[in-house]
Design a protein around this motif. Sequence first.
Motif, PDB file in Angstrom:
ATOM      1  N   VAL A  29       0.864  -1.195   0.000  1.00 51.06           N
ATOM      2  CA  VAL A  29       0.000   0.000   0.000  1.00 51.06           C
ATOM      3  C   VAL A  29       0.891   1.232   0.000  1.00 51.06           C
ATOM      4  O   VAL A  29       2.074   1.154   0.345  1.00 51.06           O
ATOM      5  CB  VAL A  29      -0.937   0.014   1.240  1.00 51.06           C
ATOM      6  N   PRO A  30       0.324   2.385  -0.381  1.00 51.36           N
ATOM      7  CA  PRO A  30       1.117   3.628  -0.316  1.00 51.36           C
ATOM      8  C   PRO A  30       1.604   3.892   1.114  1.00 51.36           C
ATOM      9  O   PRO A  30       0.961   3.485   2.093  1.00 51.36           O
ATOM     10  CB  PRO A  30       0.129   4.703  -0.764  1.00 51.36           C
ATOM     11  N   GLU A  31       2.708   4.588   1.208  1.00 56.09           N
ATOM     12  CA  GLU A  31       3.308   4.855   2.517  1.00 56.09           C
ATOM     13  C   GLU A  31       2.362   5.604   3.452  1.00 56.09           C
ATOM     14  O   GLU A  31       2.329   5.353   4.653  1.00 56.09           O
ATOM     15  CB  GLU A  31       4.617   5.637   2.350  1.00 56.09           C
ATOM     16  N   GLY A  32       1.553   6.517   2.910  1.00 62.85           N
ATOM     17  CA  GLY A  32       0.599   7.250   3.734  1.00 62.85           C
ATOM     18  C   GLY A  32      -0.435   6.331   4.382  1.00 62.85           C
ATOM     19  O   GLY A  32      -0.826   6.518   5.534  1.00 62.85           O
ATOM     20  N   VAL A  33      -0.865   5.318   3.650  1.00 65.69           N
ATOM     21  CA  VAL A  33      -1.816   4.337   4.189  1.00 65.69           C
ATOM     22  C   VAL A  33      -1.133   3.516   5.279  1.00 65.69           C
ATOM     23  O   VAL A  33      -1.705   3.275   6.343  1.00 65.69           O
ATOM     24  CB  VAL A  33      -2.369   3.422   3.072  1.00 65.69           C
ATOM     25  N   ARG A  34       0.096   3.096   5.014  1.00 66.76           N
ATOM     26  CA  ARG A  34       0.850   2.315   6.008  1.00 66.76           C
ATOM     27  C   ARG A  34       1.024   3.117   7.307  1.00 66.76           C
ATOM     28  O   ARG A  34       0.871   2.602   8.401  1.00 66.76           O
ATOM     29  CB  ARG A  34       2.218   1.909   5.462  1.00 66.76           C
ATOM     30  N   GLN A  73      -7.880   6.036   3.738  1.00 68.36           N
ATOM     31  CA  GLN A  73      -7.431   6.786   2.554  1.00 68.36           C
ATOM     32  C   GLN A  73      -5.995   7.243   2.767  1.00 68.36           C
ATOM     33  O   GLN A  73      -5.589   7.507   3.901  1.00 68.36           O
ATOM     34  CB  GLN A  73      -8.321   8.002   2.363  1.00 68.36           C
ATOM     35  N   ASP A  74      -5.269   7.358   1.692  1.00 64.98           N
ATOM     36  CA  ASP A  74      -3.907   7.872   1.762  1.00 64.98           C
ATOM     37  C   ASP A  74      -3.972   9.377   2.006  1.00 64.98           C
ATOM     38  O   ASP A  74      -4.440  10.127   1.135  1.00 64.98           O
ATOM     39  CB  ASP A  74      -3.167   7.583   0.461  1.00 64.98           C
ATOM     40  N   THR A  76      -1.736  11.494   1.958  1.00 63.01           N
ATOM     41  CA  THR A  76      -0.809  12.254   1.111  1.00 63.01           C
ATOM     42  C   THR A  76      -1.317  12.369  -0.330  1.00 63.01           C
ATOM     43  O   THR A  76      -0.759  13.123  -1.107  1.00 63.01           O
ATOM     44  CB  THR A  76       0.583  11.615   1.101  1.00 63.01           C
TER      45      THR A  76
END
Length: 81
Positions: A29-34, A73-74, A76
Amino acid sequence: MERDGQLELYRLVADRLKEAHQTVRTLQVPEGVRMALTRKLLAVTAVAKHDLTDAARRLDGFMKDLDEGRFPQDPTADGTP
């Protein structure tokens, strides 16, 4: 006997938190989600220090969401297609 039950619940929550952190680390997953997922796990960890039963309940919900592919949601992402 009550103390033994608390210790067992503590072990269960601790083991499940470890599993959850491992799962989050390996998600594609995108880093923002993580980061959002990690913050949720840190909140569960903080709750566990004061209320193990509530922490176990929150962790159940967190893991159910992960298993069903429901991620935050991400933060970023700018929302443009």
